[in-house]
Design an enzyme around this catalytic site. Structure first.
Site, PDB file in Angstrom:
ATOM      1  CE  LYS A 115      -4.167  -1.876   1.812  1.00 15.54           C
ATOM      2  NZ  LYS A 115      -4.574  -2.693   2.858  1.00 15.54           N
ATOM      3  CE  LYS A 218      -5.644  -9.316  -2.385  1.00 12.54           C
ATOM      4  NZ  LYS A 218      -5.932  -8.974  -1.022  1.00 12.54           N
ATOM      5  CE  LYS A 221     -13.519  -4.673  -1.237  1.00  7.34           C
ATOM      6  NZ  LYS A 221     -14.417  -4.597   0.157  1.00  7.34           N
TER       7      LYS A 221
END
Ligand code: TRP
Length: 353
Positions: A115, A218, A221
């Site tokens: 992130k 994977k 979102k």
């Protein structure tokens, strides 16, 4: 005498609607555990804040995830269902536990590095991002402290309930490992035997990683490769039919490429074993037609999603019902949390004069 039920805690961040990765990786197990365990499931809205969502979108998402929890089969009478921010004891304990967490270990966490790299606009997966983080003074590229301490907050979510089991997907295992490490550290620092060491739970099988439809990793979102529980039938079918594949096997028993293996993985989650076997055989002898396989997969997913979608539509606008569920959940969760927080304060020496 009835044996005390084991305590189960898990949550999902409210960053949009729930997708099939959430469902197969976690939510399905939440539902399966509700009869035999003391289950406490929450909506992680404080964790969602780490990626700075729009306030209105955050609120909508909390409601959506709540409706989707219930629609997927979680019974508010059998489970403690609550919103993380409704339990202020969590925030206080987060402050306390942070005193025993090293910034180095947080910076080495894989999810943080991912992130942070995204926030800084860095591609690739070079190991050294520390300099970029410290040197970056622009607002846009800021890596916020909440993101760094995400694992502390998650550990508190779990430890504040003294949980035994935490049903989560594979991507959360490192966070769970940190939770155990923090629990051990707390015990040994204060010379107590207060926290146990919670473990993942997937009914005996390994934690799963649900792939996306874009041929890569994977379902997520931020990856934009999701099938949502709230997708209508047409959308679901369209997305599956458009999933990335390859040009097909050229010779018998050829290794399966990643995009096609992803479809098989989804099929293993949604379809009957004989159906999967049929397409595996068809792949092996080169007779497979991906279009047929996708049609079958879409139909089998629809069988799972249809009843959930219907219940979402039934309850998602029923604010009165939804707020009653979380009010009751918060009351129960706060009672559990308050007990732990009282002990933790006492152990750490925060006492009334
Ligand atoms: N980090 C989890 C996720 O992204 C959500 C989460 C927050 C969680 N706190 C938790 C999961 C506690 C299990 C237990 O999916």
């Amino acid at each position: 005498m009835e044996e005390k039920k084991k305590i189960v805690v898990s949550g999902i961040r409210s960053t949009g609607n729930l997708h099939l990765g959430n469902y197969f990786g976690a939510l399905r197990n939440f539902v399966r555990m509700q009869d035999d365990y003391d289950t406490r499931y929450f909506i992680a809205d404080l964790h969602a804040l780490t990626t700075n969502p729009d306030p209105k979108a955050l609120h909508e998402s909390v409601k959506a995830v709540l409706a989707e929890y219930i629609a997927a089969g979680l019974d508010p009478e059998k489970n403690t269902i609550y919103v993380q921010s409704d339990v202020p004891e969590i925030s206080e304990m987060y402050l306390l536990l942070n005193m025993h967490v090293g910034i180095g270990e947080l910076m080495r966490t894989a999810s943080f590095k991912d992130k942070a790299r995204k926030a800084l606009g860095l591609s690739g997966d070079g190991e050294e991002i520390e300099k970029d983080i410290i040197g970056n003074s622009s607002n846009n590229g800021r890596v916020n402290a909440g993101l760094l301490t995400y694992p502390t907050l998650m550990a508190v979510d779990i430890l504040i309930h003294k949980a035994d089991f935490v049903p989560v997907g594979k991507d959360q295992e490192q966070h769970l490992e940190l939770t155990r490490r923090f629990a051990r550290r707390f015990n040994s620092f204060y010379g107590v035997d207060y926290f146990g060491e919670p473990v993942n739970f997937n009914f005996g099988s390994a934690a799963i990683k649900v792939p996306g439809l874009d041929g890569s990793g994977k379902m997520g979102k931020s990856e934009g490769n999701c099938l949502y529980l709230a997708d209508d039938e047409k959308t679901l079918r369209k997305k599956v039919m458009r999933a990335v594949t390859d040009e097909g096997p050229k010779e018998p028993n050829q290794p399966v490429s990643q995009p096609v293996e992803n479809l098989f993985t989804l099929m293993e989650l949604a379809s009957k074993p004989e159906v999967v076997a049929h397409y595996r055989d068809a792949y092996a002898d080169c007779s497979i037609r991906y279009g047929d396989m996708k049609k079958q997969l879409a139909a089998d997913l629809e069988t799972i999603v249809a009843p959930i979608r219907q219940r979402i539509l039934d309850i998602r606008d029923n604010d009165e019902y939804l707020s009653k569920v979380v009010a009751q959940g918060a009351e129960r969760a706060r009672a559990y949390a308050a007990d732990t927080l009282r002990d933790v304060r006492e152990i750490m020496g925060i006492r009334k004069i």
